[in-house]
Design an enzyme around this catalytic site. Structure first.
Site, PDB file in Angstrom:
ATOM      1  N   ARG A  78       0.811  -1.211   0.000  1.00 21.67           N
ATOM      2  CA  ARG A  78       0.000   0.000   0.000  1.00 21.67           C
ATOM      3  C   ARG A  78       0.850   1.269   0.000  1.00 21.67           C
ATOM      4  O   ARG A  78       0.473   2.276  -0.583  1.00 21.67           O
ATOM      5  CB  ARG A  78      -0.953   0.005   1.199  1.00 21.67           C
ATOM      6  CG  ARG A  78      -2.129  -0.915   0.978  1.00 21.67           C
ATOM      7  CD  ARG A  78      -3.090  -0.913   2.126  1.00 21.67           C
ATOM      8  NE  ARG A  78      -4.328  -1.584   1.750  1.00 21.67           N
ATOM      9  CZ  ARG A  78      -5.296  -1.879   2.588  1.00 21.67           C
ATOM     10  NH1 ARG A  78      -5.197  -1.558   3.860  1.00 21.67           N
ATOM     11  NH2 ARG A  78      -6.380  -2.480   2.165  1.00 21.67           N
ATOM     12  N   LYS A 112     -13.874 -10.875   8.149  1.00 25.18           N
ATOM     13  CA  LYS A 112     -14.750  -9.704   8.345  1.00 25.18           C
ATOM     14  C   LYS A 112     -16.159 -10.042   7.871  1.00 25.18           C
ATOM     15  O   LYS A 112     -16.682  -9.456   6.921  1.00 25.18           O
ATOM     16  CB  LYS A 112     -14.217  -8.509   7.562  1.00 25.18           C
ATOM     17  CG  LYS A 112     -13.042  -7.818   8.224  1.00 25.18           C
ATOM     18  CD  LYS A 112     -12.689  -6.570   7.441  1.00 25.18           C
ATOM     19  CE  LYS A 112     -11.201  -6.395   7.341  1.00 25.18           C
ATOM     20  NZ  LYS A 112     -10.792  -5.765   6.080  1.00 25.18           N
ATOM     21  N   GLY A 153      -6.492  -6.481   2.202  1.00 27.79           N
ATOM     22  CA  GLY A 153      -5.119  -6.430   2.687  1.00 27.79           C
ATOM     23  C   GLY A 153      -4.539  -7.801   2.943  1.00 27.79           C
ATOM     24  O   GLY A 153      -3.426  -8.116   2.491  1.00 27.79           O
ATOM     25  N   GLY A 163     -12.990  -3.823   1.187  1.00 24.00           N
ATOM     26  CA  GLY A 163     -14.374  -3.341   1.295  1.00 24.00           C
ATOM     27  C   GLY A 163     -14.747  -2.446   0.129  1.00 24.00           C
ATOM     28  O   GLY A 163     -15.842  -2.553  -0.422  1.00 24.00           O
TER      29      GLY A 163
HETATM   30  P1  ADP Z   1      -8.958  -9.111   3.794  1.00 23.48           P
HETATM   31  O1  ADP Z   1      -8.009  -8.327   4.652  1.00 23.48           O
HETATM   32  O2  ADP Z   1      -8.276  -9.762   2.630  1.00 23.48           O
HETATM   33  O3  ADP Z   1     -10.173  -8.332   3.410  1.00 23.48           O
HETATM   34  P2  ADP Z   1     -10.189 -10.301   6.095  1.00 23.48           P
HETATM   35  O4  ADP Z   1      -9.562  -9.245   6.927  1.00 23.48           O
HETATM   36  O5  ADP Z   1     -11.662 -10.304   5.958  1.00 23.48           O
HETATM   37  O6  ADP Z   1      -9.501 -10.343   4.659  1.00 23.48           O
HETATM   38  O7  ADP Z   1      -9.811 -11.726   6.664  1.00 23.48           O
HETATM   39  C1  ADP Z   1      -8.488 -12.140   6.869  1.00 23.48           C
HETATM   40  C2  ADP Z   1      -8.380 -12.903   8.144  1.00 23.48           C
HETATM   41  O8  ADP Z   1      -9.309 -13.968   8.166  1.00 23.48           O
HETATM   42  C3  ADP Z   1      -7.037 -13.530   8.318  1.00 23.48           C
HETATM   43  O9  ADP Z   1      -6.424 -12.950   9.448  1.00 23.48           O
HETATM   44  C4  ADP Z   1      -7.346 -15.003   8.562  1.00 23.48           C
HETATM   45  O10 ADP Z   1      -6.576 -15.582   9.599  1.00 23.48           O
HETATM   46  C5  ADP Z   1      -8.789 -14.965   8.954  1.00 23.48           C
HETATM   47  N1  ADP Z   1      -9.488 -16.231   8.724  1.00 23.48           N
HETATM   48  C6  ADP Z   1      -9.702 -16.842   7.546  1.00 23.48           C
HETATM   49  N2  ADP Z   1     -10.333 -18.005   7.713  1.00 23.48           N
HETATM   50  C7  ADP Z   1     -10.513 -18.166   9.046  1.00 23.48           C
HETATM   51  C8  ADP Z   1     -11.106 -19.174   9.868  1.00 23.48           C
HETATM   52  N3  ADP Z   1     -11.626 -20.284   9.334  1.00 23.48           N
HETATM   53  N4  ADP Z   1     -11.121 -18.979  11.202  1.00 23.48           N
HETATM   54  C9  ADP Z   1     -10.577 -17.869  11.742  1.00 23.48           C
HETATM   55  N5  ADP Z   1     -10.016 -16.873  11.026  1.00 23.48           N
HETATM   56  C10 ADP Z   1      -9.987 -17.021   9.692  1.00 23.48           C
HETATM   57 MG    MG Z   2      -7.976  -7.891   6.734  1.00 20.07          MG
END
Ligand code: ADP
Ligand code: MG
Length: 406
Positions: A45, A206, A359, A382
């Site tokens: 970023r 999220k 991210g 988002g």
């Molecule tokens: P991004 O940042 O790509 O938008 P998110 O922040 O929504 O993605 O999600 C990323 C997080 O989700 C990671 O820290 C990962 O460890 C967590 N995660 C993914 N699958 C699981 C799961 N089954 N149980 C707990 N945490 C999870």
């Molecule tokens: Mg994230």
């Protein structure tokens, strides 16, 4: 087709204004992933913001003030969310000195007084109570230190905050940075005239912030592929016993509705058929692969299983446009990263137009050494989902248009 993107296509960019001798405020997105020792685990970023910052430096802007949020501080200052932790990296990448402004109020006059070619970085703007409430006071205070406002924070452009939205009321010259333009162009390609079939691969943690978006996204996609903690909520909606898995009870009904809507709208839905389960995330002793229906007592699902990898991969390979947001498991832990990395490999190997948002997802793609093999890696999670949803991002709403006088 998606007029929202079309509208954003017409915003003025930094190239449309003369920055020489001007005080420029750039809203950047330096919300980088960081480990518990304050090491930046992925500086994408920051690197992506460099063209805009360098352009202002090269075209003799008289001062450049960088404004960003970092993490989600609850109530004012929190050391771990200080942007102080990124100053060194920023200086290294810019090859120049950056002045860190700890107290914006106290330093306002100094910044506002044009001083030749200084680069300032304000402390985390979310430490200011007025940022998230979009307060006029903070918006005006930010506007008062610049002649030109540049929004380059695609990752936060879906928020109506003081530094992304409110400030535009108090300033005449407001344009998009190069990263913003690049992001919009990449999503235009995926959304305006996508080469079908188009798949959305969604995962991550999220859940509440992403799940409600899915309803409107369904009109735009052919396949919905769900993994990660997000899929736990859907599996729960199917009536499976998720035991200690992370899911959101409050959104089980929403998940049920989305399942129903996919049926009605002819969107093909793919959920994990097997999962990796563990007795403990931090100190796993017992790790197993089980069908999603058979999660053992006291265990939680932390990754998609091999059968799911195969299923998802076959579904993905048939698509010509793929948008991915959210890891398939706790990819930060080696043992639970396999599903995410394999899906990264599959998407990278496809001949489709491939976009990644989020991210953590971008970080996972990097760790899988596939960053080069994606068509575009977005800095927004988002924000990209809201684009997909058909919304006009607030961060673009008030920027100057090419066909309008500024
Ligand atoms: P991004 O940042 O790509 O938008 P998110 O922040 O929504 O993605 O999600 C990323 C997080 O989700 C990671 O820290 C990962 O460890 C967590 N995660 C993914 N699958 C699981 C799961 N089954 N149980 C707990 N945490 C999870
Ligand atoms: Mg994230």
């Amino acid at each position: 087709m998606n007029s929202n993107i079309h509208i954003m296509d017409g915003v003025q960019s930094l190239r449309d204004v003369d920055v020489a001798g001007k005080r420029v405020l750039i809203r950047v997105d330096f919300n980088v992933p960081m480990d518990s020792h304050n090491n930046i685990s992925d500086d994408r970023r920051i690197r992506m913001a460099l063209p805009t910052i360098n352009y202002c430096i090269d075209h003799n802007a008289c001062s450049i003030t960088l404004v960003s949020h970092f993490g989600r501080p609850k109530n004012g200052y929190e050391e771990k969310y200080s942007l102080r932790h990124i100053v060194k990296r920023l200086e290294r990448l810019l090859h120049r000195n950056v002045e860190f402004i700890e107290d914006f109020s106290a330093s306002r006059d100094e910044i506002a007084t044009c001083s030749l070619e200084r680069v300032f970085l304000l402390e985390n703007i979310r430490f200011e109570a007025g940022e998230k409430t979009n307060s006029s006071e903070l918006s005006e205070r930010l506007a008062s230190i610049c002649d030109i406002y540049v929004n380059d924070a695609f990752g936060t452009s879906h928020r109506q905050h003081a530094s992304t939205f409110g400030i535009t009321k108090f300033i005449d010259t407001k344009v998009a940075g190069f990263l913003m333009i690049k992001e919009i162009e990449a999503f235009s390609k995926a959304l305006e005239e996508p080469v079908r079939p188009i798949a959305l691969v969604i995962g991550g943690a999220k859940i509440s912030s992403k799940i409600t978006l899915l309803t409107s996204v369904l009109q735009k996609i052919d396949k919905l592929i769900i993994g990660g903690a997000m899929s736990n909520t859907f599996l729960k909606a199917l009536g499976y016993d998720m035991q200690n898995s992370l899911y959101e009870d409050d959104f089980v009904d929403t998940a049920k509705e989305i399942i129903e809507q996919t049926r009605q709208q002819g969107v093909k839905l793919y959920l994990p058929v097997d999962v990796v389960i563990t007795d403990s995330i931090d100190h796993p002793i017992d790790i197993k692969v089980v069908p999603s229906q058979d999660i053992l007592e006291g265990f939680g699902a932390v990754d998609i299983g091999p059968a799911t990898v195969k299923l998802f991969s076959e579904a993905i390979s048939l698509c010509n446009t793929i948008i991915w947001n959210g890891p398939m498991g706790i990819y930060e832990v080696d043992k639970f990263s396999r599903g995410t990395f394999k899906i990264a490999n599959t998407i990278a190997d496809s001949y489709a137009y491939t976009i990644v948002g989020g991210g953590d997802t971008a970080d996972a793609v990097d760790k899988a050494r596939e960053a080069e093999n994606f068509s575009f890696i977005s800095t927004g999670g988002g924000a990209s989902l809201e684009l997909l949803e058909g919304k006009i991002l607030p961060g673009f709403e008030n920027l100057n248009r090419k066909d309008r006088e500024s």
